[in-house]
Design a protein around this motif. Structure first.
Motif, PDB file in Angstrom:
ATOM      1  N   SER A  18       0.835  -1.211   0.000  1.00 36.08           N
ATOM      2  CA  SER A  18       0.000   0.000   0.000  1.00 36.08           C
ATOM      3  C   SER A  18       0.869   1.261   0.000  1.00 36.08           C
ATOM      4  CB  SER A  18      -0.966  -0.007   1.187  1.00 36.08           C
ATOM      5  OG  SER A  18      -0.302   0.155   2.419  1.00 36.08           O
ATOM      6  N   ILE A  19       1.944   1.259   0.762  1.00 30.41           N
ATOM      7  CA  ILE A  19       2.853   2.420   0.792  1.00 30.41           C
ATOM      8  C   ILE A  19       3.582   2.555  -0.541  1.00 30.41           C
ATOM      9  CG2 ILE A  19       4.905   3.397   1.888  1.00 30.41           C
ATOM     10  CD1 ILE A  19       2.476   3.685   3.675  1.00 30.41           C
ATOM     11  N   PHE A  20       3.986   1.429  -1.128  1.00 35.06           N
ATOM     12  CA  PHE A  20       4.609   1.451  -2.453  1.00 35.06           C
ATOM     13  C   PHE A  20       3.649   2.059  -3.478  1.00 35.06           C
ATOM     14  CE2 PHE A  20       5.339  -0.574  -6.590  1.00 35.06           C
ATOM     15  CZ  PHE A  20       6.674  -0.250  -6.804  1.00 35.06           C
ATOM     16  N   MET A  21       2.376   1.680  -3.399  1.00 34.48           N
ATOM     17  CA  MET A  21       1.366   2.181  -4.341  1.00 34.48           C
ATOM     18  C   MET A  21       1.228   3.696  -4.260  1.00 34.48           C
ATOM     19  SD  MET A  21      -2.727   1.307  -4.425  1.00 34.48           S
ATOM     20  CE  MET A  21      -3.037   2.214  -2.903  1.00 34.48           C
ATOM     21  N   ILE A  22       1.224   4.240  -3.048  1.00 33.85           N
ATOM     22  CA  ILE A  22       1.051   5.697  -2.956  1.00 33.85           C
ATOM     23  C   ILE A  22       2.303   6.440  -3.414  1.00 33.85           C
ATOM     24  CG2 ILE A  22      -0.796   5.565  -1.242  1.00 33.85           C
ATOM     25  CD1 ILE A  22       1.208   6.371   0.914  1.00 33.85           C
ATOM     26  N   GLY A  23       3.479   5.845  -3.213  1.00 36.87           N
ATOM     27  CA  GLY A  23       4.699   6.446  -3.764  1.00 36.87           C
ATOM     28  C   GLY A  23       4.685   6.415  -5.282  1.00 36.87           C
ATOM     29  N   TYR A  91      -7.683   4.319  -5.941  1.00 47.92           N
ATOM     30  CA  TYR A  91      -6.629   4.364  -6.954  1.00 47.92           C
ATOM     31  C   TYR A  91      -7.088   3.756  -8.276  1.00 47.92           C
ATOM     32  CZ  TYR A  91      -2.797   6.488  -4.448  1.00 47.92           C
ATOM     33  OH  TYR A  91      -1.994   7.404  -3.815  1.00 47.92           O
ATOM     34  N   VAL A  92      -7.823   2.667  -8.198  1.00 47.16           N
ATOM     35  CA  VAL A  92      -8.342   2.047  -9.421  1.00 47.16           C
ATOM     36  C   VAL A  92      -9.298   3.010 -10.123  1.00 47.16           C
ATOM     37  CG1 VAL A  92      -9.840   0.208 -10.314  1.00 47.16           C
ATOM     38  CG2 VAL A  92      -8.031  -0.348  -8.681  1.00 47.16           C
ATOM     39  N   ALA A  93     -10.263   3.549  -9.375  1.00 44.56           N
ATOM     40  CA  ALA A  93     -11.235   4.479  -9.967  1.00 44.56           C
ATOM     41  C   ALA A  93     -10.550   5.738 -10.478  1.00 44.56           C
ATOM     42  CB  ALA A  93     -12.311   4.839  -8.941  1.00 44.56           C
ATOM     43  N   GLY A  94      -9.555   6.227  -9.744  1.00 42.01           N
ATOM     44  CA  GLY A  94      -8.834   7.414 -10.177  1.00 42.01           C
ATOM     45  C   GLY A  94      -8.072   7.183 -11.475  1.00 42.01           C
ATOM     46  N   ALA A  95      -7.376   6.048 -11.567  1.00 42.30           N
ATOM     47  CA  ALA A  95      -6.623   5.733 -12.789  1.00 42.30           C
ATOM     48  C   ALA A  95      -7.559   5.537 -13.973  1.00 42.30           C
ATOM     49  CB  ALA A  95      -5.765   4.490 -12.570  1.00 42.30           C
ATOM     50  N   LEU A  96      -8.674   4.826 -13.754  1.00 45.18           N
ATOM     51  CA  LEU A  96      -9.636   4.622 -14.842  1.00 45.18           C
ATOM     52  C   LEU A  96     -10.286   5.948 -15.249  1.00 45.18           C
ATOM     53  CD1 LEU A  96     -11.325   1.279 -13.719  1.00 45.18           C
ATOM     54  CD2 LEU A  96      -9.640   1.614 -15.552  1.00 45.18           C
ATOM     55  N   GLY A  97     -10.556   6.808 -14.279  1.00 49.00           N
ATOM     56  CA  GLY A  97     -11.122   8.119 -14.587  1.00 49.00           C
ATOM     57  C   GLY A  97     -10.175   8.964 -15.426  1.00 49.00           C
ATOM     58  N   LEU A  98      -8.891   8.914 -15.106  1.00 50.06           N
ATOM     59  CA  LEU A  98      -7.907   9.658 -15.903  1.00 50.06           C
ATOM     60  C   LEU A  98      -7.813   9.095 -17.312  1.00 50.06           C
ATOM     61  CD1 LEU A  98      -5.148  10.184 -13.196  1.00 50.06           C
ATOM     62  CD2 LEU A  98      -6.513  11.977 -14.291  1.00 50.06           C
ATOM     63  N   GLU A 177      -0.458   7.644 -21.635  1.00 47.22           N
ATOM     64  CA  GLU A 177      -1.569   7.070 -20.874  1.00 47.22           C
ATOM     65  C   GLU A 177      -1.197   5.747 -20.194  1.00 47.22           C
ATOM     66  OE1 GLU A 177      -3.351   9.694 -24.070  1.00 47.22           O
ATOM     67  OE2 GLU A 177      -1.777   8.188 -23.998  1.00 47.22           O
ATOM     68  N   LEU A 178      -0.126   5.098 -20.670  1.00 46.38           N
ATOM     69  CA  LEU A 178       0.332   3.854 -20.053  1.00 46.38           C
ATOM     70  C   LEU A 178       0.682   4.064 -18.578  1.00 46.38           C
ATOM     71  CD1 LEU A 178       0.965   0.854 -20.560  1.00 46.38           C
ATOM     72  CD2 LEU A 178       3.295   1.538 -21.134  1.00 46.38           C
ATOM     73  N   ASN A 179       1.026   5.300 -18.213  1.00 48.24           N
ATOM     74  CA  ASN A 179       1.303   5.605 -16.806  1.00 48.24           C
ATOM     75  C   ASN A 179       0.132   5.230 -15.904  1.00 48.24           C
ATOM     76  OD1 ASN A 179       3.974   7.115 -16.334  1.00 48.24           O
ATOM     77  ND2 ASN A 179       3.167   8.088 -18.181  1.00 48.24           N
ATOM     78  N   MET A 180      -1.095   5.348 -16.420  1.00 47.16           N
ATOM     79  CA  MET A 180      -2.250   5.010 -15.594  1.00 47.16           C
ATOM     80  C   MET A 180      -2.315   3.507 -15.327  1.00 47.16           C
ATOM     81  SD  MET A 180      -2.850   8.161 -16.269  1.00 47.16           S
ATOM     82  CE  MET A 180      -3.529   8.659 -17.817  1.00 47.16           C
ATOM     83  N   PHE A 181      -1.832   2.701 -16.273  1.00 45.81           N
ATOM     84  CA  PHE A 181      -1.783   1.258 -16.055  1.00 45.81           C
ATOM     85  C   PHE A 181      -0.708   0.918 -15.024  1.00 45.81           C
ATOM     86  CE2 PHE A 181      -3.875   1.519 -20.192  1.00 45.81           C
ATOM     87  CZ  PHE A 181      -4.973   0.707 -19.954  1.00 45.81           C
ATOM     88  N   VAL A 182       0.369   1.709 -15.009  1.00 47.55           N
ATOM     89  CA  VAL A 182       1.399   1.547 -13.987  1.00 47.55           C
ATOM     90  C   VAL A 182       0.773   1.727 -12.607  1.00 47.55           C
ATOM     91  CG1 VAL A 182       3.488   2.623 -13.025  1.00 47.55           C
ATOM     92  CG2 VAL A 182       3.304   2.233 -15.495  1.00 47.55           C
ATOM     93  N   LEU A 183      -0.148   2.655 -12.490  1.00 44.71           N
ATOM     94  CA  LEU A 183      -0.831   2.903 -11.226  1.00 44.71           C
ATOM     95  C   LEU A 183      -1.884   1.836 -10.922  1.00 44.71           C
ATOM     96  CD1 LEU A 183      -1.061   4.853  -8.886  1.00 44.71           C
ATOM     97  CD2 LEU A 183      -2.662   6.196 -10.231  1.00 44.71           C
ATOM     98  N   LEU A 184      -2.527   1.335 -11.957  1.00 49.76           N
ATOM     99  CA  LEU A 184      -3.582   0.332 -11.767  1.00 49.76           C
ATOM    100  C   LEU A 184      -3.051  -0.992 -11.220  1.00 49.76           C
ATOM    101  CD1 LEU A 184      -5.936   0.567 -14.885  1.00 49.76           C
ATOM    102  CD2 LEU A 184      -6.626   0.633 -12.485  1.00 49.76           C
ATOM    103  N   VAL A 185      -1.884  -1.416 -11.655  1.00 49.46           N
ATOM    104  CA  VAL A 185      -1.381  -2.746 -11.302  1.00 49.46           C
ATOM    105  C   VAL A 185      -1.265  -2.937  -9.784  1.00 49.46           C
ATOM    106  CG1 VAL A 185       0.578  -4.332 -11.497  1.00 49.46           C
ATOM    107  CG2 VAL A 185      -0.309  -3.182 -13.530  1.00 49.46           C
ATOM    108  N   PRO A 186      -0.518  -2.087  -9.062  1.00 50.22           N
ATOM    109  CA  PRO A 186      -0.430  -2.334  -7.621  1.00 50.22           C
ATOM    110  C   PRO A 186      -1.770  -2.139  -6.909  1.00 50.22           C
ATOM    111  CG  PRO A 186       0.698  -0.300  -8.176  1.00 50.22           C
ATOM    112  CD  PRO A 186       0.308  -0.958  -9.460  1.00 50.22           C
TER     113      PRO A 186
END
Length: 196
Positions: A18-23, A91-98, A177-186
């Motif tokens: 979870s801490i890794f995800m927010i970083g 985080y999932v909803a935020g990444a999908l929204g972006l 936009e691939l950056n959002m998938f980077v966020l989605l994975v964790p």
């Protein structure tokens, strides 16, 4: 009926993730800010686009502050597991929204989608802090400082990994936009680990 024994090691790994995800989220926002400005905000208002990007990124901190303000009461009310699950879902909803915002026609509605998406990641960020710290302190009362130090080392690790992936995406000419998938994975891994 007896409660199942607590798997401290597994829960500790959940906290670290979870801490890794927010970083990682922090780095992803920095990676995409120039793209949001050029592809969206410049088209809305060229003269004020930099300020608009700053406002959008700032709303993340608003969500973070709100969750921290009310987080302790929420953790006591809903529990750490649900709080971390809400974080992952934010985080999932935020990444999908972006991702959705990048496919919308440029205008006020896309600006709203971006703001809501970044607010959701900010709320998720605060939820992690509100749940992970007391969880680790409760799991390891005999070595709180040591375990919390390791836990928080995952924050800069997420920033470094997210930053390097952002540079790699940009250097390879891959759509930003691939950056959002980077966020989605964790976020998805965290959600799945909390559900099971």
């Amino acid at each position: 009926m007896k409660d199942a024994p607590i798997d401290r090691k597994r829960l500790y790994h959940v906290g670290n993730l979870s801490i890794f995800m927010i970083g990682l989220g922090f780095a992803v926002r920095a990676n995409i800010a120039p793209n949001l400005q050029v592809e969206i905000y410049d088209k809305i208002d060229l003269a004020n686009s930099a300020a608009m990007v700053g406002e959008a990124l700032g709303i993340t901190f608003t969500g973070f502050a709100l969750t921290l303000l009310f987080g302790s009461a929420l953790v006591d009310l809903i529990g750490m597991k649900r709080m971390l699950l809400l974080s992952a879902l934010g985080y999932v909803a935020g990444a999908l929204g972006l991702l959705l915002a990048t496919s919308m026609p440029v205008g006020p509605s896309v600006e709203t989608v971006i703001l809501v998406s970044l607010l959701l990641t900010g709320l998720g960020w605060g939820a992690v802090e509100a749940a992970s710290n007391p969880m680790v302190a409760a799991l390891y009362p005999e070595e709180k400082t040591h375990r919390l130090n390791i836990l928080h080392a995952w924050w800069p690790a997420g920033i470094v990994v997210g930053g390097l992936l952002g540079v790699a995406i940009s250097s390879a000419g891959i759509p930003w936009e691939l950056n959002m998938f980077v966020l989605l994975v964790p976020a998805l891994v965290l959600a799945l680990s909390l559900i099971h």
